[in-house]
Design a protein around this motif. Sequence first.
Motif, short mmCIF file in Angstrom:
data_model
loop_
_atom_site.label_atom_id
_atom_site.label_comp_id
_atom_site.label_asym_id
_atom_site.label_seq_id
_atom_site.Cartn_x
_atom_site.Cartn_y
_atom_site.Cartn_z
N GLN A 72 0.67 -1.48 0.14
CA GLN A 72 0.06 0.40 -0.44
C GLN A 72 1.17 0.96 -0.15
OE1 GLN A 72 -2.05 -0.85 4.31
NE2 GLN A 72 -3.58 -1.04 2.22
N LEU A 73 1.84 0.65 0.69
CA LEU A 73 2.71 3.08 1.21
C LEU A 73 3.59 2.83 -0.33
CD1 LEU A 73 4.17 1.77 4.50
CD2 LEU A 73 2.70 3.29 3.79
N ASP A 74 3.91 1.64 -0.67
CA ASP A 74 4.72 2.08 -1.90
C ASP A 74 3.75 2.38 -2.96
OD1 ASP A 74 7.10 0.84 -0.77
OD2 ASP A 74 7.19 -1.12 -1.50
N ALA A 75 2.50 1.75 -3.41
CA ALA A 75 1.32 2.46 -4.44
C ALA A 75 1.59 4.02 -4.23
CB ALA A 75 0.13 1.11 -4.37
N LEU A 76 1.21 3.92 -2.67
CA LEU A 76 0.48 5.46 -2.62
C LEU A 76 1.99 6.48 -3.07
CD1 LEU A 76 -0.56 5.27 0.46
CD2 LEU A 76 -1.82 5.82 -1.11
N ASP A 86 3.00 11.41 2.82
CA ASP A 86 2.86 11.84 4.16
C ASP A 86 1.66 11.15 4.49
OD1 ASP A 86 2.65 13.10 6.45
OD2 ASP A 86 1.76 14.87 5.75
N VAL A 87 2.11 10.02 4.93
CA VAL A 87 0.86 8.63 5.79
C VAL A 87 1.20 8.54 6.80
CG1 VAL A 87 0.13 6.04 5.01
CG2 VAL A 87 1.61 7.65 3.37
N ALA A 88 -0.20 8.20 7.58
CA ALA A 88 -0.80 8.31 8.72
C ALA A 88 -1.43 6.79 8.81
CB ALA A 88 -1.48 9.09 9.89
N VAL A 89 -0.40 6.08 9.57
CA VAL A 89 -1.16 4.59 9.93
C VAL A 89 -1.74 4.24 10.87
CG1 VAL A 89 -0.64 1.96 9.80
CG2 VAL A 89 0.56 3.58 8.36
N ILE A 120 7.91 0.17 10.15
CA ILE A 120 8.29 1.15 9.76
C ILE A 120 9.05 1.31 9.68
CG2 ILE A 120 7.38 3.13 9.49
CD1 ILE A 120 5.03 1.47 8.10
N ALA A 121 9.79 1.16 10.87
CA ALA A 121 11.47 1.69 11.09
C ALA A 121 12.16 1.08 10.73
CB ALA A 121 11.75 1.58 13.19
N ARG A 122 12.41 0.01 9.92
CA ARG A 122 13.08 -0.13 8.93
C ARG A 122 13.13 -0.13 7.90
NH1 ARG A 122 11.35 -5.35 10.79
NH2 ARG A 122 10.16 -6.09 9.69
N ARG A 123 11.79 0.26 7.26
CA ARG A 123 11.39 0.69 6.01
C ARG A 123 11.91 2.50 5.93
NH1 ARG A 123 7.88 0.88 1.85
NH2 ARG A 123 6.94 2.44 0.91
N GLY A 124 12.63 2.94 7.35
CA GLY A 124 13.11 4.33 6.91
C GLY A 124 11.93 5.27 6.43
N THR A 125 12.47 6.27 6.30
CA THR A 125 12.09 7.75 4.98
C THR A 125 12.02 8.05 3.96
OG1 THR A 125 13.21 9.15 5.90
CG2 THR A 125 11.82 8.87 7.90
N GLU A 145 3.41 8.30 10.32
CA GLU A 145 3.34 8.65 11.50
C GLU A 145 2.02 7.49 12.09
OE1 GLU A 145 0.76 12.04 14.33
OE2 GLU A 145 0.71 11.52 11.55
N LEU A 146 2.41 6.46 13.29
CA LEU A 146 1.48 5.78 13.41
C LEU A 146 0.70 6.53 14.70
CD1 LEU A 146 3.48 2.85 13.63
CD2 LEU A 146 2.58 3.62 12.30
N ILE A 147 -0.84 6.26 14.62
CA ILE A 147 -1.47 7.01 15.04
C ILE A 147 -1.89 5.50 16.09
CG2 ILE A 147 -3.40 7.81 16.01
CD1 ILE A 147 -2.97 9.84 13.55
#
Length: 249
Positions: A40-44, A51-54, A67-72, A78-80
């Motif tokens: 999902q994140l890659d398609a976005l 700029d994504v909140a999960v 998410i930490a392994r993925r980096g920026t 952002e995790l909520i």
Amino acid sequence: MTIERAVILSAGKGSRLYPHTEERPKCLLDLSGRTLLEWQLDALAENGVRDVAVVTGFGHDHVAEVIARRGTAKGGIELIFNPFYQVADNTGSVWLARGRWDRDTLLLNGDTLVSPELIAAVLANDVPISVTVDRKDAYDADDMKVLREDGRLLRIGKALTECNAESIGLLAFRGAGRAAFVEAVERVMASPDGVRVWYLSVIDALAAGTVIGTTDIHGHRWQEVDYPADLDAARALTAAWTVEDWARR
């Protein structure tokens, strides 16, 4: 102006996929070497939505590790955490993330696998609120059914007896549509039954007095992941995407 922000709802436990989701949330199921969330994140990201909140719940720590392994490199995540995920439906998750609607935003269910091309088709529709839909010959009890006319959404809900499309779990909010949705969510969450309401019920109620559009993505490939058979289909689809990606290199 394009949309650069998204909210992904991934708080649920995914009990219909047991034993696959007994210890890890549905969004971290492995699909051809990537988690569902990473697909999902890659398609976005390929469409400039970086700029994504999960919104998490069950398995929050596991999601945080991924998410930490993925980096920026592909954008900020952002995790909520939704501490009420076991007792509140997904409108509660939307309510917790409501501050994200201060800019145009995509809203994506955490169990919907989508392609970059599908995301591009959604971004091309610039109406204030748009529900992404697909069409098929027949609809079952678990489908989120849609009744629409000339592109306008009239009704949405699983219990509809008349329908001509289904929601795939992806919506776009622009301009005035953002405020209308957040205000409706806040009204529902302030009611006694707010925690038991699906956010698409909010959309259904809004449709009575607000023009809500639809984006028809018939022909694009996507997969909802709810049951073991869906997981098999998602793995087959992502395997095909992986082969196609290598062929383009």
